[in-house]
Motif scaffolding. Structure first.
Motif, PDB file in Angstrom:
ATOM      1  N   LEU A 159       0.810  -1.261   0.136  1.00  0.00           N
ATOM      2  CA  LEU A 159      -0.029  -0.023  -0.175  1.00  0.00           C
ATOM      3  C   LEU A 159       0.897   1.131  -0.098  1.00  0.00           C
ATOM      4  CD1 LEU A 159      -2.578  -1.357   2.588  1.00  0.00           C
ATOM      5  CD2 LEU A 159      -3.438  -0.613   0.231  1.00  0.00           C
ATOM      6  N   GLU A 160       1.836   1.123   0.790  1.00  0.00           N
ATOM      7  CA  GLU A 160       2.766   2.488   0.706  1.00  0.00           C
ATOM      8  C   GLU A 160       3.764   2.506  -0.714  1.00  0.00           C
ATOM      9  OE1 GLU A 160       5.425   2.174   3.853  1.00  0.00           O
ATOM     10  OE2 GLU A 160       3.996   2.398   5.599  1.00  0.00           O
ATOM     11  N   SER A 161       3.769   1.621  -1.306  1.00  0.00           N
ATOM     12  CA  SER A 161       4.434   1.601  -2.760  1.00  0.00           C
ATOM     13  C   SER A 161       3.218   2.117  -3.621  1.00  0.00           C
ATOM     14  CB  SER A 161       4.672   0.363  -3.012  1.00  0.00           C
ATOM     15  OG  SER A 161       5.639  -0.186  -2.369  1.00  0.00           O
ATOM     16  N   LEU A 162       2.046   1.813  -3.362  1.00  0.00           N
ATOM     17  CA  LEU A 162       0.943   2.092  -4.426  1.00  0.00           C
ATOM     18  C   LEU A 162       0.683   3.879  -4.120  1.00  0.00           C
ATOM     19  CD1 LEU A 162      -1.591  -0.753  -4.318  1.00  0.00           C
ATOM     20  CD2 LEU A 162      -0.559   0.323  -6.346  1.00  0.00           C
ATOM     21  N   PHE A 163       0.349   4.126  -2.665  1.00  0.00           N
ATOM     22  CA  PHE A 163      -0.346   5.400  -2.380  1.00  0.00           C
ATOM     23  C   PHE A 163       0.596   6.236  -1.676  1.00  0.00           C
ATOM     24  CE2 PHE A 163      -4.150   2.298  -2.235  1.00  0.00           C
ATOM     25  CZ  PHE A 163      -4.372   2.678  -3.569  1.00  0.00           C
ATOM     26  N   GLY A 164       1.835   5.901  -1.317  1.00  0.00           N
ATOM     27  CA  GLY A 164       2.752   6.672  -0.328  1.00  0.00           C
ATOM     28  C   GLY A 164       2.374   6.587   1.030  1.00  0.00           C
ATOM     29  N   ASP A 165       2.992   7.445   1.810  1.00  0.00           N
ATOM     30  CA  ASP A 165       2.793   7.739   3.347  1.00  0.00           C
ATOM     31  C   ASP A 165       1.418   7.962   3.589  1.00  0.00           C
ATOM     32  OD1 ASP A 165       3.070   9.887   5.662  1.00  0.00           O
ATOM     33  OD2 ASP A 165       4.122   8.085   5.935  1.00  0.00           O
ATOM     34  N   LEU A 166       0.959   7.112   4.644  1.00  0.00           N
ATOM     35  CA  LEU A 166      -0.132   7.264   4.986  1.00  0.00           C
ATOM     36  C   LEU A 166      -0.741   8.438   5.603  1.00  0.00           C
ATOM     37  CD1 LEU A 166      -3.156   5.658   5.475  1.00  0.00           C
ATOM     38  CD2 LEU A 166      -2.159   4.686   7.769  1.00  0.00           C
ATOM     39  N   ALA A 167       0.117   8.883   6.268  1.00  0.00           N
ATOM     40  CA  ALA A 167      -0.060  10.464   7.058  1.00  0.00           C
ATOM     41  C   ALA A 167      -0.473  11.510   5.901  1.00  0.00           C
ATOM     42  CB  ALA A 167       1.194  10.806   8.036  1.00  0.00           C
ATOM     43  N   LYS A 182      -0.212  19.632   0.754  1.00  0.00           N
ATOM     44  CA  LYS A 182       0.815  18.734   0.997  1.00  0.00           C
ATOM     45  C   LYS A 182       0.814  17.596   0.203  1.00  0.00           C
ATOM     46  CE  LYS A 182       3.990  16.803   4.301  1.00  0.00           C
ATOM     47  NZ  LYS A 182       4.194  16.185   5.692  1.00  0.00           N
ATOM     48  N   LEU A 183       1.555  17.317  -0.903  1.00  0.00           N
ATOM     49  CA  LEU A 183       1.415  16.111  -1.754  1.00  0.00           C
ATOM     50  C   LEU A 183       2.309  15.308  -1.649  1.00  0.00           C
ATOM     51  CD1 LEU A 183       0.630  18.537  -4.800  1.00  0.00           C
ATOM     52  CD2 LEU A 183      -0.950  17.152  -3.804  1.00  0.00           C
ATOM     53  N   HIS A 184       2.200  13.986  -1.989  1.00  0.00           N
ATOM     54  CA  HIS A 184       2.989  12.908  -1.928  1.00  0.00           C
ATOM     55  C   HIS A 184       3.792  12.820  -3.165  1.00  0.00           C
ATOM     56  CE1 HIS A 184       5.064   9.141  -1.270  1.00  0.00           C
ATOM     57  NE2 HIS A 184       4.506   8.585  -2.442  1.00  0.00           N
ATOM     58  N   SER A 185       4.843  13.606  -3.435  1.00  0.00           N
ATOM     59  CA  SER A 185       5.389  13.925  -4.663  1.00  0.00           C
ATOM     60  C   SER A 185       6.896  14.183  -4.740  1.00  0.00           C
ATOM     61  CB  SER A 185       4.781  15.146  -5.372  1.00  0.00           C
ATOM     62  OG  SER A 185       4.963  16.225  -4.834  1.00  0.00           O
ATOM     63  N   LEU A 186       7.517  14.115  -5.924  1.00  0.00           N
ATOM     64  CA  LEU A 186       8.906  14.197  -6.024  1.00  0.00           C
ATOM     65  C   LEU A 186       9.525  15.637  -5.847  1.00  0.00           C
ATOM     66  CD1 LEU A 186       9.694  11.942  -9.208  1.00  0.00           C
ATOM     67  CD2 LEU A 186       9.915  11.334  -6.588  1.00  0.00           C
ATOM     68  N   PRO A 187      10.564  15.955  -5.124  1.00  0.00           N
ATOM     69  CA  PRO A 187      10.860  17.267  -4.754  1.00  0.00           C
ATOM     70  C   PRO A 187      10.887  18.185  -5.902  1.00  0.00           C
ATOM     71  CG  PRO A 187      12.406  15.727  -3.647  1.00  0.00           C
ATOM     72  CD  PRO A 187      11.237  14.821  -4.569  1.00  0.00           C
ATOM     73  N   GLN A 215      -8.031   6.430  -2.617  1.00  0.00           N
ATOM     74  CA  GLN A 215      -7.077   5.677  -2.122  1.00  0.00           C
ATOM     75  C   GLN A 215      -6.981   5.157  -0.603  1.00  0.00           C
ATOM     76  OE1 GLN A 215      -3.484   8.119  -2.730  1.00  0.00           O
ATOM     77  NE2 GLN A 215      -3.577   7.624  -4.886  1.00  0.00           N
ATOM     78  N   MET A 216      -7.512   6.131   0.395  1.00  0.00           N
ATOM     79  CA  MET A 216      -7.866   5.837   1.826  1.00  0.00           C
ATOM     80  C   MET A 216      -8.974   4.595   1.778  1.00  0.00           C
ATOM     81  SD  MET A 216      -6.164   7.111   4.037  1.00  0.00           S
ATOM     82  CE  MET A 216      -7.286   6.366   5.164  1.00  0.00           C
ATOM     83  N   LYS A 310       5.437   0.336  -9.238  1.00  0.00           N
ATOM     84  CA  LYS A 310       6.326   0.347  -7.949  1.00  0.00           C
ATOM     85  C   LYS A 310       5.879  -0.533  -6.805  1.00  0.00           C
ATOM     86  CE  LYS A 310       7.094   5.443  -7.694  1.00  0.00           C
ATOM     87  NZ  LYS A 310       6.704   6.904  -6.854  1.00  0.00           N
ATOM     88  N   ALA A 311       4.507  -0.704  -6.741  1.00  0.00           N
ATOM     89  CA  ALA A 311       4.013  -1.819  -5.680  1.00  0.00           C
ATOM     90  C   ALA A 311       4.715  -3.277  -6.301  1.00  0.00           C
ATOM     91  CB  ALA A 311       2.550  -1.866  -5.846  1.00  0.00           C
ATOM     92  N   GLU A 312       4.453  -3.391  -7.825  1.00  0.00           N
ATOM     93  CA  GLU A 312       4.893  -4.729  -8.383  1.00  0.00           C
ATOM     94  C   GLU A 312       6.240  -4.978  -8.113  1.00  0.00           C
ATOM     95  OE1 GLU A 312       4.305  -6.839 -12.632  1.00  0.00           O
ATOM     96  OE2 GLU A 312       3.515  -5.173 -12.330  1.00  0.00           O
TER      97      GLU A 312
END
Length: 583
Positions: A159-167, A182-187, A215-216, A310-312
């Protein structure tokens, strides 16, 4: 008011002690107000039921009460009570637990889980199906609790690979229009503000929030499907869950001539039921938590597709870290398959089994299980070095067996074995004292209900009751009564007892219903309302599945349309049946 509140809190702090002291006193009138033996036995049964449901005493300690109460109250002599704690059914259960501990010791279960996930793919619905299939298969052989505890960390990593950090995901679910996100994205990704709307990679805040909410939902679906699948999978084999073994033990106690249920025949009936229920559960959970959509069949190149890759990669990497299958894993896999095949083929009923090579009635499933697991304690975990025998300079491979007794002691839940024994002792007491027949007399209104409807009612009642009590305690309490009821209405006892047994495993609505539910809920990502909403429909699907199974292939397998000769009463405890025959 403050004094009352303080007093109430103090009472709550000592609730278990109060239950231990007050329950025996409150139940005392039963001994003097009912027929002698029936009243005393009902006193013990209700006392144990209260202690089991409230856990005022540890479950295993409560299970040992018949050893002291039945003889001292004149219900059953000690020499008849004590043997109930180690019947051959207990040995079958013990052999299954020992095999499971060997599988866990060498990590074979993790290899199986990751392999299945590699096969099904990482689209949410397929991944939920993979999680459920793996959990169900493992819980057929391991405990439901161990299966859930092993699968949840794997699910969280994917799940973390699919959707990133849960927080971060939770923060994005709360974002409002014109609010910085605040996005789960690359810098390197840039956030731009357009027309008063917050955008990232061309997406508005509304789109980000919608995607995060989706995603949640999927995350919850992943967490909730694992304990549910473990509970469903445990019903497919006799050793998968304790109620199945209690059914066998009580059948042998009540109906010694009944030999229809063994490992093979139960699997032939229960495995198709498990598959049917698992498919329905997958469709419901996938529908409820967003897994069913066009992405199941259509490939799209978007951000979700990148997350799936990523999850794969995570699954592939975890599987690669396991390395090639080693000698110990291969040996455990061989003995595991041999264990299953020998149990299936001992006496499958539809063909002649290998037990015919021995004296009739001498070899049971327990014999098979103990033979196989005994080998694990001396079979080497590393390939023996043959060159050592012929070359004095060659090093010898250190001898380490596949399983040590110390490991077996740590992994085997001995309290459950005592709990099984307590159930068999209680059933014996109910039978010998005539209590089950006495209670059955008060269930006469059910005799007017068509048997097919009664099956649904029994399954539904026990599925609800087991939400608040352990499934083992539930089936121990009710199965003797259900057996006597079947004899009263002259219905094949299996027609009522099998649905009752499977219904005890359908505890889906509350976190406290089963340890697997509690483990998933303890992750902190599920709410009680999530489990109630999902579990209510799960219970309905389970009841309908059991009803369908009993009235189709179950009816054909066990000849449920006829009242069998083995169900004729052989002792005076079945007075209810004799009375019904005269009327």
């Amino acid at each position: 008011m403050e004094t009352i509140s303080t007093f109430t809190k103090k009472l709550w702090c000592v609730k278990k002690q109060l239950i231990l002291v007050l329950t025996p006193l409150i139940l005392l009138p039963l001994i003097f107000g009912l027929p002698e033996k029936e009243g005393k036995c009902l006193y013990v049964v209700l006392l144990m039921a209260v202690f089991w449901c409230t856990e005022a005493l540890p479950l295993a300690v409560t299970a040992m009460l018949p050893v002291c109460l039945f003889p001292t109250m004149g219900i059953l002599p000690s020499k008849k009570v004590c043997p109930q704690y180690f019947l051959d059914t207990n040995f079958l259960f013990l052999s299954g637990l020992v095999m499971a501990s060997a599988i866990e010791e060498w990590g074979l279960h993790r290899r199986i889980a990751l392999k299945v996930l590699k096969i099904v793919g990482v689209k949410p619905a397929w991944l939920i199906l993979g999680m459920m299939n793996t959990s169900a298969f493992l819980s057929m052989w391991l405990s439901n609790t161990a299966t859930t505890a092993m699968m949840l960390p794997i699910a969280n990593a994917i799940l973390e690979s699919l959707f990133g950090d849960l927080a971060t995901l939770k923060e994005n679910c709360k974002v409002k229009e014109e609010t910085e996100v605040k996005l789960h994205s690359l810098p390197s990704e840039k956030q731009i503000l357009t027309d008063g709307m917050v955008r990232s990679n061309g997406r508005t805040a509304q789109e980000i929030r919608t995607e995060s909410e989706y995603q949640m939902k999927v995350w919850k679906g992943f967490l909730i499907c694992i304990p549910y699948a473990a509970s469903i999978g445990g019903t497919a084999t006799l050793t998968g869950t304790a109620p199945n073994l209690i059914l066998i033990g009580q059948l042998k106690s009540y109906f010694p001539e009944c030999d229809l249920i063994n490992f093979g025949s139960w699997f032939a009936f229960a495995f198709p039921l498990m598959v049917l229920f698992l498919i329905l559960a997958w469709l419901w959970i996938s529908f409820l938590y967003g897994g069913l959509n066009t992405r199941l069949c259509v490939k799209k190149q978007d951000e979700r597709a990148q997350a799936e890759k990523k999850a794969e990669a995570v699954i592939d990497e975890d599987y690669r870290k396991l390395g090639p299958i080693n000698f110990a894993e291969g040996s455990i896999a061989f003995f595991f398959i041999l264990f299953a095949v020998l149990l299936f083929t001992r006496d499958p009923k539809f063909v002649t089994g290998w037990s015919t090579f021995f004296n009739k009635g001498y070899v049971s499933d327990a014999t098979t299980g103990v033979i196989i697991v005994s080998i694990l304690f001396f079979f080497p975990s590393q390939k023996p070095s043959l060159s050592w025998w012929f070359d004095s300079r060659a090093s010898n491979t250190p001898y380490v067996p596949l399983l040590s007794w110390k490991k077996a002691q740590e992994c085997v839940p001995w309290n459950i074995i005592l709990l099984l024994g307590g159930g068999f002792a209680m059933a014996k007491g109910c039978e010998e004292s005539g209590l089950a027949a006495w209670i059955g007399a008060y269930l006469q209104p059910i005799a007017q209900v068509p048997p097919a409807v009664a099956v649904m009612f029994i399954t539904a009642f026990l599925a609800c009751f087991t939400e608040f009590a352990s499934n083992t305690a539930t089936i121990i309490i009710f199965l003797p009564v259900i057996a006597e009821l079947a004899m009263f209405v002259k219905v094949n006892p299996l027609y009522f007892m099998i649905p009752a047994t499977t219904g005890c495993s359908f505890a889906f609505m509350l976190p406290v219903s089963t340890p697997p539910n509690s483990i998933a809920f303890a992750s902190g990502h599920l709410l009680v309302k999530d489990m109630v909403k999902t579990g209510f429909v799960m219970n309905i699907l389970g009841i309908l599945s059991v009803s369908l199974a009993m009235n189709t292939w179950g009816r054909a397998m066990f000849s449920l349309e006829t009242y069998p000769d083995w169900a004729r009463p052989v002792n005076m405890s079945s007075t209810l049946y004799n009375k019904s025959c005269r009327t």
